[in-house]
Design a protein around this motif. Structure first.
Motif, PDB file in Angstrom:
ATOM      1  N   PRO A  46      51.406  76.550  73.920  1.00  0.00           N
ATOM      2  CA  PRO A  46      51.214  76.290  72.715  1.00  0.00           C
ATOM      3  C   PRO A  46      49.330  75.431  72.687  1.00  0.00           C
ATOM      4  N   ASP A  47      49.210  75.918  71.906  1.00  0.00           N
ATOM      5  CA  ASP A  47      47.770  74.810  71.478  1.00  0.00           C
ATOM      6  C   ASP A  47      47.832  73.564  70.884  1.00  0.00           C
ATOM      7  N   GLY A  48      49.319  72.625  70.729  1.00  0.00           N
ATOM      8  CA  GLY A  48      49.971  71.685  70.791  1.00  0.00           C
ATOM      9  C   GLY A  48      50.196  70.913  71.478  1.00  0.00           C
ATOM     10  N   PRO A  49      51.206  69.780  71.302  1.00  0.00           N
ATOM     11  CA  PRO A  49      51.375  68.403  72.037  1.00  0.00           C
ATOM     12  C   PRO A  49      52.736  68.944  72.549  1.00  0.00           C
ATOM     13  N   VAL A  50      52.879  68.779  73.904  1.00  0.00           N
ATOM     14  CA  VAL A  50      54.413  68.959  75.222  1.00  0.00           C
ATOM     15  C   VAL A  50      54.509  68.032  75.152  1.00  0.00           C
ATOM     16  N   LEU A  51      56.468  67.808  75.160  1.00  0.00           N
ATOM     17  CA  LEU A  51      57.142  66.913  75.453  1.00  0.00           C
ATOM     18  C   LEU A  51      58.555  67.261  76.434  1.00  0.00           C
ATOM     19  N   VAL A  52      57.742  66.980  77.833  1.00  0.00           N
ATOM     20  CA  VAL A  52      59.492  67.376  78.931  1.00  0.00           C
ATOM     21  C   VAL A  52      60.014  66.151  78.997  1.00  0.00           C
ATOM     22  N   VAL A  53      61.338  66.524  78.385  1.00  0.00           N
ATOM     23  CA  VAL A  53      62.708  65.615  78.696  1.00  0.00           C
ATOM     24  C   VAL A  53      63.432  65.515  80.336  1.00  0.00           C
ATOM     25  N   ALA A  54      63.088  64.886  81.189  1.00  0.00           N
ATOM     26  CA  ALA A  54      63.359  64.377  83.044  1.00  0.00           C
ATOM     27  C   ALA A  54      65.170  64.169  82.822  1.00  0.00           C
ATOM     28  N   PRO A  55      65.971  64.220  82.584  1.00  0.00           N
ATOM     29  CA  PRO A  55      67.271  63.308  82.401  1.00  0.00           C
ATOM     30  C   PRO A  55      67.079  61.917  84.064  1.00  0.00           C
ATOM     31  N   HIS A  56      66.095  62.610  85.487  1.00  0.00           N
ATOM     32  CA  HIS A  56      65.792  62.475  86.449  1.00  0.00           C
ATOM     33  C   HIS A  56      64.558  61.936  86.652  1.00  0.00           C
ATOM     34  N   PRO A  57      63.836  60.617  87.371  1.00  0.00           N
ATOM     35  CA  PRO A  57      62.797  60.985  88.602  1.00  0.00           C
ATOM     36  C   PRO A  57      62.407  61.783  89.163  1.00  0.00           C
ATOM     37  N   ASP A  58      62.214  62.739  89.221  1.00  0.00           N
ATOM     38  CA  ASP A  58      61.985  63.879  90.258  1.00  0.00           C
ATOM     39  C   ASP A  58      62.404  65.302  89.619  1.00  0.00           C
ATOM     40  N   ASP A  59      63.003  65.280  88.333  1.00  0.00           N
ATOM     41  CA  ASP A  59      63.306  66.139  88.114  1.00  0.00           C
ATOM     42  C   ASP A  59      62.069  67.064  86.900  1.00  0.00           C
ATOM     43  N   GLU A  60      61.093  66.328  86.988  1.00  0.00           N
ATOM     44  CA  GLU A  60      59.841  66.987  86.121  1.00  0.00           C
ATOM     45  C   GLU A  60      59.383  67.595  87.241  1.00  0.00           C
ATOM     46  N   THR A  61      58.811  67.211  88.461  1.00  0.00           N
ATOM     47  CA  THR A  61      58.100  67.870  89.048  1.00  0.00           C
ATOM     48  C   THR A  61      59.187  68.992  89.859  1.00  0.00           C
ATOM     49  N   LEU A  62      60.225  69.254  89.862  1.00  0.00           N
ATOM     50  CA  LEU A  62      61.272  69.847  89.921  1.00  0.00           C
ATOM     51  C   LEU A  62      61.241  71.434  89.206  1.00  0.00           C
ATOM     52  N   GLY A  63      61.611  70.944  88.151  1.00  0.00           N
ATOM     53  CA  GLY A  63      61.413  71.826  87.224  1.00  0.00           C
ATOM     54  C   GLY A  63      60.459  72.164  85.925  1.00  0.00           C
ATOM     55  N   CYS A  64      59.148  70.869  85.577  1.00  0.00           N
ATOM     56  CA  CYS A  64      58.138  71.355  85.124  1.00  0.00           C
ATOM     57  C   CYS A  64      57.220  71.326  85.395  1.00  0.00           C
ATOM     58  N   GLY A  65      56.834  70.967  86.801  1.00  0.00           N
ATOM     59  CA  GLY A  65      55.716  70.598  87.699  1.00  0.00           C
ATOM     60  C   GLY A  65      54.530  71.430  87.481  1.00  0.00           C
ATOM     61  N   GLY A  66      54.523  72.394  87.554  1.00  0.00           N
ATOM     62  CA  GLY A  66      53.434  73.750  87.321  1.00  0.00           C
ATOM     63  C   GLY A  66      53.117  73.284  85.801  1.00  0.00           C
ATOM     64  N   LEU A  67      54.197  73.120  84.932  1.00  0.00           N
ATOM     65  CA  LEU A  67      53.733  73.211  82.896  1.00  0.00           C
ATOM     66  C   LEU A  67      53.264  72.057  82.932  1.00  0.00           C
ATOM     67  N   ILE A  68      53.485  70.900  83.441  1.00  0.00           N
ATOM     68  CA  ILE A  68      52.899  69.490  83.197  1.00  0.00           C
ATOM     69  C   ILE A  68      50.590  69.508  83.654  1.00  0.00           C
ATOM     70  N   ALA A  69      50.685  70.153  85.358  1.00  0.00           N
ATOM     71  CA  ALA A  69      49.945  70.374  85.357  1.00  0.00           C
ATOM     72  C   ALA A  69      48.969  70.706  84.962  1.00  0.00           C
ATOM     73  N   ALA A  70      49.357  72.666  83.915  1.00  0.00           N
ATOM     74  CA  ALA A  70      49.124  73.409  83.316  1.00  0.00           C
ATOM     75  C   ALA A  70      47.998  72.656  81.947  1.00  0.00           C
TER      76      ALA A  70
END
Length: 235
Positions: free
Chosen positions: A10-34
């Motif tokens: 989207p053009d607006g803000p993004v919120l990533v909810v990670a249950p544990h540290p490392d889930d942000e990278t495993l599940g959404c790391g590419g999206l966060i970088a993009a």
């Protein structure tokens, strides 16, 4: 599984909810970088402290390990290009999130509700609602309750970490429940960020042979050239 449709950020803000540290990278790391590369406001919410991964370690008692895991998450975000992006650590107990109705749950819900209100996300990434780990399910429920209180409803996608390895048939999305979408990502960027999570890769804790370690098959499955998300089917 049907071929996923391509995901457009989207053009607006993004919120990533990670249950544990490392889930942000495993599940959404590419999206966060993009998202960060596109200049989108990107906020990562870490729900638990991750301190329960090595309960038998004397060198790394729970409080020390939790601090280490938070530092690993900070470094992973830096490697994803999100070093300057805001993040929130709820620091709820790993493998023991407070039950709904408890004072600790009410406090956490208030924090997440204010975060959603202030950020006004256009896209929210949640752990899969029936991922076979209690913290993933509880994190989904907590964030979903907060989103229900928001004045506007963002697009919500869900990502699975353990579903393919540990899920029962009834844990998987029904054909009329969710539809898959995908995002092309850089495996090298994700793997580089994942290496920041040394405690989960068997590179740090040496005195707990029964402690958690991410296996090669799991890493390969979750750091390929494509991230898969689930979008609710329109009714």
């Amino acid at each position: 599984m049907i071929r996923p449709a391509p995901l457009t950020l989207p053009d607006g803000p993004v919120l990533v909810v990670a249950p544990h540290p490392d889930d942000e990278t495993l599940g959404c790391g590419g999206l966060i970088a993009a998202a960060v590369a596109r200049g989108l406001a990107t906020h990562v919410l870490f729900v638990t402290d991750g301190g329960a991964s090595h309960p038998g370690s004397r060198a790394w008692p729970r409080a020390r390990l939790a601090r280490r895991r938070e530092a690993e998450a900070e470094e992973a975000l830096r490697r994803l290009g999100a070093g300057g992006a805001p993040r929130t650590f709820l620091r709820l107990p790993d493998a023991g999130m407070p039950p709904r109705g408890s004072p600790a749950h009410a406090e956490a819900l208030g924090t997440v509700t204010r975060l959603v209100r202030d950020l006004g996300p256009a896209l929210v990434l949640l752990p899969w609602r029936r991922d076979p780990h209690r913290d993933h399910r509880d994190a989904w429920a907590l964030a979903t309750e907060a989103l229900a209180r928001a004045p506007a409803r963002p697009e919500v996608l869900e990502y699975a970490i353990w579903l393919d390895e540990l899920g029962a048939p009834e844990d998987h999305p029904a054909a009329t429940e969710m539809e898959p979408v995908s995002l092309r990502v850089s495996p090298e960027v994700k793997r580089g960020a994942l290496r920041a999570h040394a405690s989960q890769l068997g590179l740090l804790v040496e005195d707990d042979p029964t402690g958690f370690v991410l296996g090669p098959a799991t890493i390969d499955r979750l750091t390929g050239p494509e991230e898969i998300y689930w979008r609710p089917c329109e009714r």
